[in-house]
Design a protein around this motif. Structure first.
Motif, PDB file in Angstrom:
ATOM      1  N   VAL A 101      -6.592   3.981  11.786  1.00 23.50           N
ATOM      2  CA  VAL A 101      -6.245   2.796  11.012  1.00 23.50           C
ATOM      3  C   VAL A 101      -6.076   3.245   9.569  1.00 23.50           C
ATOM      4  N   GLY A 102      -4.902   2.981   9.019  1.00 24.18           N
ATOM      5  CA  GLY A 102      -4.651   3.323   7.626  1.00 24.18           C
ATOM      6  C   GLY A 102      -4.175   2.111   6.858  1.00 24.18           C
ATOM      7  N   ASN A 103      -5.058   1.504   6.101  1.00 17.74           N
ATOM      8  CA  ASN A 103      -4.675   0.379   5.251  1.00 17.74           C
ATOM      9  C   ASN A 103      -4.423   0.927   3.858  1.00 17.74           C
ATOM     10  N   GLU A 104      -3.230   0.648   3.337  1.00 20.53           N
ATOM     11  CA  GLU A 104      -2.897   1.215   2.030  1.00 20.53           C
ATOM     12  C   GLU A 104      -2.432   0.180   1.021  1.00 20.53           C
ATOM     13  N   LEU A 105      -2.089  -1.012   1.466  1.00 20.65           N
ATOM     14  CA  LEU A 105      -1.662  -2.078   0.559  1.00 20.65           C
ATOM     15  C   LEU A 105      -2.650  -3.233   0.679  1.00 20.65           C
ATOM     16  N   PHE A 106      -3.134  -3.716  -0.464  1.00 20.69           N
ATOM     17  CA  PHE A 106      -4.160  -4.752  -0.426  1.00 20.69           C
ATOM     18  C   PHE A 106      -3.813  -5.910  -1.343  1.00 20.69           C
ATOM     19  N   GLY A 107      -4.081  -7.098  -0.857  1.00 21.38           N
ATOM     20  CA  GLY A 107      -4.040  -8.320  -1.653  1.00 21.38           C
ATOM     21  C   GLY A 107      -5.478  -8.799  -1.816  1.00 21.38           C
ATOM     22  N   ASP A 108      -5.645 -10.105  -1.883  1.00 21.44           N
ATOM     23  CA  ASP A 108      -6.966 -10.713  -2.040  1.00 21.44           C
ATOM     24  C   ASP A 108      -7.671 -10.732  -0.685  1.00 21.44           C
TER      25      ASP A 108
END
Length: 156
Positions: free
Chosen positions: A131-138
Motif C-alpha cells: 500500500v503506497g499512499n502519497e497524496l493526502f487531503g484532510d
C-alpha cells in the motif's frame, strides 16, 4: 498466460477489499490477506496474518455512528499481468473519498496498491500487498492517528 476466468477472479479480489473496508467489515477484509505479506509503505505490517491486518485497520480507521468509515475506496487503472505459472501481479490506483457529519464530500487520499497473487486449488489468493499512499487531503475524519507521507511505489 492468464485466462479470462483467472483475470476475473483476480479483479474480484482487488475489488472486494474496498467493499469490505468501506462497510467496516475488517475481519472479512483481513481474510483476503491471510496468505499474504502486507506492507504499508516500506513497513511489513502483517505476515500471513488475517487477524493482524484486521486489528491494524480497526486501530487506525475511524468508525462513524453508522458503523462504517463513511468512505469509498475507488480502485482504478487496474493492470493484471502474468508472473509465471499460477502467479500474477496486479497494479491499481486508489482514491478515497469521504463524507461525514460536518465534513463535506471530498477526496482524502490517493495512492497505489501493488499486489502479488497465486492460484492454489483453483482459487486466486493475495501473497503480497504493498500500500503506497502519497497524496493526502484532510484525513481528520478518516484516521484515528495521522499517516506519514511515503515515497511513491514503483509502478509498472
Amino acid at each position: 498466460m492468464i485466462e479470462f476466468d483467472d483475470y476475473r477472479q483476480i479483479e474480484r479480489l482487488i475489488y472486494l477489499y474496498p467493499y469490505y473496508l468501506d462497510a467496516g467489515r475488517f475481519a472479512e477484509m483481513g481474510e483476503l490477506f491471510a496468505d499474504a505479506d502486507v506492507y504499508v509503505g516500506p513497513d511489513l505490517i502483517a505476515h500471513h496474518d488475517a487477524a493482524a491486518v484486521a486489528e491494524l485497520w480497526a486501530r487506525y480507521v475511524r468508525i462513524h455512528p453508522n458503523g462504517t468509515p463513511r468512505t469509498h475506496h475507488i480502485a482504478t487503472n487496474l493492470l493484471i499481468e502474468d508472473d509465471g505459472p499460477g502467479q500474477a501481479r496486479a497494479y491499481s490506483y486508489i482514491l478515497v473519498v469521504q463524507h461525514a457529519e460536518g465534513f463535506p464530500l471530498q477526496p482524502v487520499t490517493a495512492g497505489d496498491y501493488l499486489d502479488k497473487l497465486a492460484k492454489t486449488d483453483g482459487s486466486w489468493r493475495f501473497t503480497e500487498r504493498k500500500v503506497g499512499n502519497e497524496l493526502f487531503g484532510d484525513m481528520s475524519h478518516h484516521l484515528l492517528e495521522p499517516m506519514e507521507i511515503s515515497d511513491p511505489l514503483l509502478r509498472p
